[in-house]
Scaffold this motif. Structure first.
Motif, PDB file in Angstrom:
ATOM      1  N   SER A 198       0.226  -3.273  -9.408  1.00 11.51           N
ATOM      2  CA  SER A 198      -1.025  -3.437 -10.140  1.00 11.51           C
ATOM      3  C   SER A 198      -0.978  -4.676 -11.019  1.00 11.51           C
ATOM      4  O   SER A 198       0.082  -5.052 -11.539  1.00 11.51           O
TER       5      SER A 198
ATOM      6  N   ARG B   3      -8.133  -3.537 -14.261  1.00 11.18           N
ATOM      7  CA  ARG B   3      -6.930  -3.554 -13.429  1.00 11.18           C
ATOM      8  C   ARG B   3      -7.289  -3.454 -11.953  1.00 11.18           C
ATOM      9  O   ARG B   3      -8.254  -2.796 -11.570  1.00 11.18           O
TER      10      ARG B   3
ATOM     11  N   LYS C  84      -3.054  -6.121 -14.333  1.00 11.76           N
ATOM     12  CA  LYS C  84      -3.947  -5.729 -15.414  1.00 11.76           C
ATOM     13  C   LYS C  84      -4.162  -6.922 -16.342  1.00 11.76           C
ATOM     14  O   LYS C  84      -3.226  -7.622 -16.694  1.00 11.76           O
TER      15      LYS C  84
ATOM     16  N   THR D 227      -7.703  -0.261  -5.544  1.00 14.29           N
ATOM     17  CA  THR D 227      -8.268   0.555  -6.616  1.00 14.29           C
ATOM     18  C   THR D 227      -8.621  -0.342  -7.783  1.00 14.29           C
ATOM     19  O   THR D 227      -7.799  -1.168  -8.214  1.00 14.29           O
TER      20      THR D 227
ATOM     21  N   LYS E  25     -13.568   3.983 -12.511  1.00 15.14           N
ATOM     22  CA  LYS E  25     -12.601   3.784 -11.425  1.00 15.14           C
ATOM     23  C   LYS E  25     -13.314   3.809 -10.090  1.00 15.14           C
ATOM     24  O   LYS E  25     -14.267   4.563  -9.887  1.00 15.14           O
TER      25      LYS E  25
ATOM     26  N   SER F 242      -5.258  -2.445  -8.349  1.00 14.42           N
ATOM     27  CA  SER F 242      -4.023  -1.837  -7.865  1.00 14.42           C
ATOM     28  C   SER F 242      -4.051  -1.709  -6.350  1.00 14.42           C
ATOM     29  O   SER F 242      -5.112  -1.567  -5.744  1.00 14.42           O
TER      30      SER F 242
ATOM     31  N   TYR G   2       1.863  -7.121 -15.013  1.00 17.24           N
ATOM     32  CA  TYR G   2       2.133  -6.687 -13.643  1.00 17.24           C
ATOM     33  C   TYR G   2       3.057  -5.477 -13.677  1.00 17.24           C
ATOM     34  O   TYR G   2       4.046  -5.465 -14.428  1.00 17.24           O
TER      35      TYR G   2
END
Length: 336
Positions: free
Chosen positions: A113, A106, A115, A81, A73, A108, A166
């Motif tokens: 977000s 992903r 993905k 993010t 992350k 965000s 989404y």
């Protein structure tokens, strides 16, 4: 000469100082850049012993299962993010050659977000009406089949096939999501090989789903409701409505689903937690086009240590034309 040597030494010292400063700055910058990404390893292991009352199974069964989760992350300066996750099976899936479970990346932000990869669709994700045991090992609905040949129902929604998903931000308890999966046979079928996945013009392709949920509390009473629908090529739509209510350590949850196999499924469960102890269970009924199935399950959980639970559960299943079946499991779940 002495003065000249002094000047030369001073020049060398300045060069050494500048070089050292530059190397230090690069080192610090490199450390700062590296620190922006955080990565780790997690997962779970489950071990236990089981019995199964069906004629086809004899003796005591031994359970061992688990997954290793690699995750990373980064939170960028622009507020976005970025994160990714790959789940590796701890046991070899020789039957289908698939040793990778969920795997996705992903992005965000304030928009929600997006993905891409293999993960639950919106049809799966937006259902808050099921109570699960640790690892879903024993359950009345949407759990691993403990009974041999179990016809236990489960939330429909395409599993972990490759798609795009989404999820909206949470607005005062409300959220919604949408998914599109071009080929529902790509996962664990030799087709998920790192190339773009297209629809194969088969029944079940071009699966889409949307879901929405709300969770909130009123005077110390928690309330959750959800609904979702999914549809695919040459198949009937599948949909569900579900919800839960919680108060003073009690939770009651339930829902109704109608899926593409012409099954009408109803499920309801309850849970009570007190300190390290949890007692839970429930009932589900599936009315199919060829047979009806009823499942009753209950379990007790004790929190042994952080991330470790000891559990005992039992399942009873009754289907048309089949002798009723009973099975039980005592297991430990270790999450890390």
């Amino acid at each position: 000469k002495v003065e000249t040597q002094s000047i030369l030494c001073e020049g060398h010292m300045k060069k050494i100082f500048l070089a050292t400063t530059a190397l230090t700055a690069l080192s610090v910058a490199g450390a700062a850049n590296a620190a922006e990404w955080s990565a780790g390893i997690g997962g779970y292991m489950q071990i236990g012993v089981a019995f199964d009352g069906t004629d086809s199974v004899d003796g005591i069964g031994i359970l061992r299962d688990g997954e290793i989760h690699a995750k990373a992350k980064m939170v960028a300066d622009n507020g976005l993010t970025f994160d990714a996750r790959v789940e590796f099976e701890a046991t070899s899936q020789a039957s289908d050659g698939d040793d990778i479970d969920e795997n996705w990346a992903r992005v965000s932000g304030s928009f929600g977000s997006i993905k891409v990869g293999g993960d639950d669709s919106a049809k799966n994700a937006y259902n808050n009406g099921v109570i699960y045991s640790p690892g879903a090992r024993v359950g009345y609905y949407d759990a691993f089949g403990l009974v041999a040949g179990s016809k236990q129902a489960g939330v429909a929604g395409s599993g972990d096939d490759v798609g795009i998903h989404y999820d909206s931000p949470n607005w005062m308890g409300f959220s919604f999501g949408a998914s599109y999966i071009p080929d529902r046979t790509a996962d664990n079928n030799g087709e998920d090989s790192g190339v773009p996945v297209f629809e194969s013009n088969s029944t079940g392709d071009e699966f889409w789903s949307v879901g929405a949920a709300y969770s909130g509390s009123f005077n110390d009473v928690g309330v959750g409701i959800s609904a979702a629908i999914g549809d695919a090529k040459n198949q009937d739509a599948t949909w569900h409505i579900a919800g839960n209510v919680s108060f003073s350590g009690f939770t009651v949850a339930g829902g109704y689903e109608e899926n593409s196999n012409n099954n009408d499924e109803f499920y309801i469960g309850a849970r009570y937690s007190m300190g390290p102890w949890t007692i839970a269970g429930g009932y589900s009924q599936a009315d199919g086009s060829s047979e009806d199935t009823e499942v009753i399950a209950g379990w007790v959980t004790y929190a042994v240590a952080p991330g470790v639970t000891g559990n005992v559960g039992i399942v009873h299943e009754d289907s048309d034309g089949v002798d009723s079946e009973m099975a039980g499991l005592a297991w430990m779940t270790m999450s890390f």
